[in-house]
Enzyme design. Structure first.
Site, PDB file in Angstrom:
ATOM      1  CD  GLU A 169      48.361  38.687  48.933  1.00 17.53           C
ATOM      2  OE1 GLU A 169      47.418  38.240  48.272  1.00 17.53           O
ATOM      3  OE2 GLU A 169      48.410  39.879  49.318  1.00 17.53           O
ATOM      4  CG  ASN A 214      54.638  41.119  50.568  1.00 16.37           C
ATOM      5  OD1 ASN A 214      55.013  41.523  51.670  1.00 16.37           O
ATOM      6  ND2 ASN A 214      53.657  41.704  49.901  1.00 16.37           N
ATOM      7  CG  HIS A 254      46.829  44.741  54.906  1.00 15.56           C
ATOM      8  ND1 HIS A 254      46.780  46.047  54.440  1.00 15.56           N
ATOM      9  CD2 HIS A 254      47.462  44.026  53.944  1.00 15.56           C
ATOM     10  CE1 HIS A 254      47.347  46.105  53.240  1.00 15.56           C
ATOM     11  NE2 HIS A 254      47.778  44.893  52.922  1.00 15.56           N
ATOM     12  CD  GLU A 285      50.799  44.649  50.699  1.00 14.56           C
ATOM     13  OE1 GLU A 285      49.576  44.536  50.913  1.00 14.56           O
ATOM     14  OE2 GLU A 285      51.394  44.006  49.817  1.00 14.56           O
ATOM     15  CG  ASP A 287      46.198  49.102  55.806  1.00 18.73           C
ATOM     16  OD1 ASP A 287      46.068  48.031  56.421  1.00 18.73           O
ATOM     17  OD2 ASP A 287      45.895  49.235  54.605  1.00 18.73           O
TER      18      ASP A 287
HETATM   19  O1  G3I Z   1      42.320  50.673  36.842  1.00 22.15           O
HETATM   20  C1  G3I Z   1      41.045  50.024  36.706  1.00 22.15           C
HETATM   21  C2  G3I Z   1      40.067  50.929  36.046  1.00 22.15           C
HETATM   22  O2  G3I Z   1      40.509  51.185  34.746  1.00 22.15           O
HETATM   23  C3  G3I Z   1      38.693  50.274  36.064  1.00 22.15           C
HETATM   24  O3  G3I Z   1      37.744  51.131  35.544  1.00 22.15           O
HETATM   25  C4  G3I Z   1      38.280  49.896  37.480  1.00 22.15           C
HETATM   26  C5  G3I Z   1      36.963  49.151  37.527  1.00 22.15           C
HETATM   27  O4  G3I Z   1      36.921  48.248  38.606  1.00 22.15           O
HETATM   28  O5  G3I Z   1      39.277  49.055  38.017  1.00 22.15           O
HETATM   29  C6  G3I Z   1      40.551  49.657  38.084  1.00 22.15           C
HETATM   30  O6  G3I Z   1      41.433  48.730  38.614  1.00 22.15           O
HETATM   31  C7  G3I Z   1      41.370  48.525  39.999  1.00 22.15           C
HETATM   32  C8  G3I Z   1      42.755  48.801  40.576  1.00 22.15           C
HETATM   33  O7  G3I Z   1      42.744  48.483  41.953  1.00 22.15           O
HETATM   34  C9  G3I Z   1      43.176  50.255  40.411  1.00 22.15           C
HETATM   35  O8  G3I Z   1      42.300  51.097  41.075  1.00 22.15           O
HETATM   36  C10 G3I Z   1      40.971  47.081  40.260  1.00 22.15           C
HETATM   37  O9  G3I Z   1      39.628  46.871  39.848  1.00 22.15           O
HETATM   38  C11 G3I Z   1      41.109  46.761  41.719  1.00 22.15           C
HETATM   39  O10 G3I Z   1      40.900  45.361  41.900  1.00 22.15           O
HETATM   40  C12 G3I Z   1      42.506  47.122  42.182  1.00 22.15           C
HETATM   41  O11 G3I Z   1      42.585  46.825  43.559  1.00 22.15           O
HETATM   42  C13 G3I Z   1      43.888  46.715  44.085  1.00 22.15           C
HETATM   43  C14 G3I Z   1      44.082  45.293  44.616  1.00 22.15           C
HETATM   44  O12 G3I Z   1      45.319  45.193  45.298  1.00 22.15           O
HETATM   45  C15 G3I Z   1      44.068  44.245  43.492  1.00 22.15           C
HETATM   46  O13 G3I Z   1      45.145  44.434  42.602  1.00 22.15           O
HETATM   47  C16 G3I Z   1      44.037  47.738  45.202  1.00 22.15           C
HETATM   48  O14 G3I Z   1      44.047  49.053  44.638  1.00 22.15           O
HETATM   49  C17 G3I Z   1      45.328  47.508  45.956  1.00 22.15           C
HETATM   50  O15 G3I Z   1      45.357  48.336  47.097  1.00 22.15           O
HETATM   51  C18 G3I Z   1      45.397  46.050  46.414  1.00 22.15           C
HETATM   52  O16 G3I Z   1      46.634  45.865  47.049  1.00 22.15           O
HETATM   53  C19 G3I Z   1      46.868  44.579  47.612  1.00 22.15           C
HETATM   54  C20 G3I Z   1      48.334  44.266  47.392  1.00 22.15           C
HETATM   55  O17 G3I Z   1      48.651  44.339  46.010  1.00 22.15           O
HETATM   56  C21 G3I Z   1      48.679  42.880  47.950  1.00 22.15           C
HETATM   57  N1  G3I Z   1      48.291  42.750  49.349  1.00 22.15           N
HETATM   58  C22 G3I Z   1      46.895  43.139  49.659  1.00 22.15           C
HETATM   59  C23 G3I Z   1      46.597  44.541  49.131  1.00 22.15           C
HETATM   60  C24 G3I Z   1      45.182  44.952  49.491  1.00 22.15           C
HETATM   61  O18 G3I Z   1      44.250  44.126  48.850  1.00 22.15           O
END
Ligand code: G3I
Length: 360
Positions: A169, A214, A254, A285, A287
């Protein structure tokens, strides 16, 4: 006969039937055992292998370890997986000098043990950076941090990762930077050269993995996607011209039910240009956000989502450069769109809706 083109038909059958069963309330759990229709020779994994394709999903490593139904579905349906979060900087780097590979190691070992290929996601992104990043990484040390991270991570899994998202990105036209570059943390300290630095470091660490750029928002014929697609293509062409090691482009995909009708000539042209540059193309990715269809219309929801999956995947697999198809979450219950606090989708009735590629 099983051809690449008939994969879309099988996909339609799988998503439509699975959606029907789920709506019928046959399963008690959000993530349940897929019906026998999708096992063995009828699984997505088998359909893909028969066509020499890679098909799978991003995986939530927490569920993979704690939920045997989820784990079974991944093994039954996927011949490739990526980690939804476990290989990002935030997960791997508790401190500036520290690495924590425990979770990522178990994820890669799980894939290996089950004959599943791995996509590495990701080595360089503007999100999911550790809290210590700001305040520690600066113009003087950024190149060292980036190359050391890539050497350690891609080096540790050398030979075990089919493809790596090396840079994720990097384009954001709204930021008004030259070339459409995103004004993100790595760009701020290194300028646009962070991209070449990352790809060269990845090639040095793992000579055979497919190095991938990507991005999202490049799928439709709408004005914003069309402009971003052109900027991404210009970046890829520039990298190839400069001899930067680049093997593939990931189209995140997406999608939304509203934009389904807008997908066609622009993306097809992009696929041809990517092939002309010698690049493989991955759907990384996939969906479908079905938020605009009312709660009260589950039949329409299921039909439209399944039709979009069929048309989209079928169209892309018509181009031989496209070899890998991964959804972003294997079920509605584990999709980021349904996560607590998710911004992009208002309705969260989970398994009641047909959202995921593999709806069970
Ligand atoms: O693991 C911590 C946890 O310990 C904590 O208590 C909690 C509180 O907010 O956060 C948890 O981490 C979260 C993590 O997902 C795991 O669940 C983060 O806040 C949250 O920001 C994170 O979101 C992910 C996001 O990327 C940012 O990294 C999503 O699951 C994931 O689906 C999303 O994936 C992205 C791809 O990497 C790139 N392309 C877009 C896609 C969708 O946004």
């Amino acid at each position: 006969m099983r051809t690449r083109r008939t994969f879309g038909r099988d996909l339609l059958a799988a998503t439509a039937l699975a959606g029907w069963k789920s709506r019928g309330g046959l399963f008690a759990d959000a993530i349940s055992i897929p019906s026998s229709e999708f096992r063995g020779a009828a699984s997505l994994r088998a359909h893909a292998a028969a066509r020499s394709l890679y098909v799978g999903s991003a995986v939530n490593t927490g569920l993979l370890e704690d939920d045997s139904g989820y784990r079974r579905t991944v093994v039954e349906q996927c011949n490739i997986i990526s980690a939804e979060n476990a290989m990002k900087w935030a997960a791997l780097r508790p401190g500036p000098e520290q690495f924590d590979f425990a979770l990522a190691d178990r994820f890669v070992a799980f894939a290996e043990a089950n004959g599943i290929a791995v996509r590495g996601h990701n080595l360089c992104w503007h999100e999911a950076l550790p809290t210590w990043f700001t305040g520690t990484v600066n113009r003087d040390n950024a190149e060292q941090f980036l190359t050391a991270h890539i050497a350690a991570v891609a080096g540790r899994y050398q030979g075990k990762i089919r493809s790596w998202d090396v840079v994720n990105e990097a384009i954001s036209l709204a930021d008004n930077e030259p070339g459409g570059m995103r004004n993100g943390p790595w760009y701020k300290v290194l300028g646009p050269r962070f991209i070449d630095i990352a790809f060269r470091a990845a090639r040095a660490a793992d000579p055979r993995t497919l190095l991938t750029y990507n991005d999202y928002g490049i799928e439709t014929d709408g004005a914003a996607d069309t402009a971003k697609r052109a900027a991404v293509l210009a970046l890829l062409a520039r990298m190839k011209h400069d001899g930067v090691p680049l093997d593939a482009v990931g189209i995140q995909s997406h999608l939304s039910v509203d934009s389904g009708g807008q997908i066609g000539s622009g993306l097809n042209e992009f696929l041809k240009e990517a092939a002309r540059l010698g690049l493989k193309v991955f759907i990384t990715e996939l969906d479908v956000n079905d938020d605009s269809i009312g709660e009260d219309n589950p039949k329409k929801r299921g039909e439209q989502v399944a039709a979009l999956y069929r048309n989209y995947v079928g169209m892309l697999l018509g181009n031989r450069a496209v070899t890998d198809v991964l959804s972003w979450g294997i079920s509605d219950g584990s999709s980021w769109l349904n996560a607590p606090g998710a911004k992009f989708r208002a309705r969260h009735s989970g398994r009641e809706e047909t959202l995921s590629l593999i709806h069970i």
